[in-house]
Design an enzyme around this catalytic site. Structure first.
Site, PDB file in Angstrom:
ATOM      1  N   CYS A   2      43.020  38.316  49.018  1.00 52.37           N
ATOM      2  CA  CYS A   2      43.604  39.185  50.039  1.00 52.37           C
ATOM      3  C   CYS A   2      42.480  40.071  50.544  1.00 52.37           C
ATOM      4  CB  CYS A   2      44.733  40.030  49.456  1.00 52.37           C
ATOM      5  SG  CYS A   2      45.417  41.227  50.628  1.00 52.37           S
ATOM      6  N   GLU A 107      45.963  36.042  56.301  1.00 58.18           N
ATOM      7  CA  GLU A 107      45.218  35.006  55.602  1.00 58.18           C
ATOM      8  C   GLU A 107      44.762  33.978  56.613  1.00 58.18           C
ATOM      9  OE1 GLU A 107      43.009  34.275  53.353  1.00 58.18           O
ATOM     10  OE2 GLU A 107      44.428  35.140  51.909  1.00 58.18           O
TER      11      GLU A 107
END
Length: 225
Positions: A2, A107
């Site tokens: 992340c 992402e």
């Protein structure tokens, strides 16, 4: 991993979701951000004596034994598979855990056309609770403490694997309470980190999110075909 997320949650939404007490005169600790990046200041929730509290930390964990705080830029994430043993994270895992509130995260999916960014968020619009770790560092006893954090990640699940092989540990109510509880045993903490995540939704967004200087609501909007 992340490496980029969004936090534009309203104060009261955070207070309601995480059982925080907010006074009428409280000011928001940080402004809304649609493009939170490593080394920036972020909001975190920590356990306190009577109730959880909202604080600020720099994203990128600096262990207390580090000689140079620049190491934090390489420690934005901690893998749940090794968090209890890895020297950089094990003390924070045992003693200094936090929740990182978020609206959603980004992402990048890699395919033949290159890297495509996706915005991933709770299907019901509720705040996300990322499992986090906190550390305090200072160069000497005369310096101010530098408070830093990392976000714990796990293997991607279900359809999320079509985008990336990792995802943040995202906790439901019982799990994040266990995570914040100083009395929680190692086994309970790992069970909480591996518990079911909230239902997620996602859509492709503009590649402008890849530039940390861009920070506006249109970053979370779906791309137009």
């Amino acid at each position: 991993m992340c490496g980029r997320y969004a936090d534009f949650l309203a104060d009261q939404d955070v207070a309601d979701a995480f059982s925080l007490a907010l006074d009428a005169g409280d000011a928001r600790l940080l402004p809304p951000s649609f493009n939170v990046a490593p080394t920036q200041l972020v909001r975190i929730i920590r356990a306190a004596q009577d109730a959880a509290t909202l604080d600020v930390a720099r994203w990128g964990l600096v262990p207390s034994w580090a000689k140079d705080p620049a190491i934090g830029s390489r420690m934005i994430n901690a893998r749940v598979e090794t968090v209890a043993e890895k020297p950089s994270f094990r003390t924070a895992f045992a003693k200094r855990r936090c929740i990182v509130p978020a609206s959603g995260y980004y992402e990048w999916q890699t395919d033949a056309s290159g890297k495509r960014p996706f915005y991933i968020h709770p299907a019901d619009g509720a705040p996300l609770a990322f499992a986090g770790l906190v550390e305090a560092w200072r160069a000497s006893g005369d310096d101010e403490w530098l408070i830093t954090c990392a976000i714990v990640t796990t293997a991607a699940r279900g359809q999320m694997r079509t985008i990336h092989d990792r995802q943040p540990v995202m906790m439901r109510d019982d799990a994040w309470r266990t995570w914040l509880d100083p009395a929680s045993a190692k086994e309970d903490l790992l069970d909480a980190a591996l518990a079911d995540a909230p239902d997620l939704a996602w859509h492709e967004v503009d590649k402008a999110v890849g530039n940390v200087r861009n920070n506006s609501p249109d970053l979370v909007e779906p791309t137009r075909s």
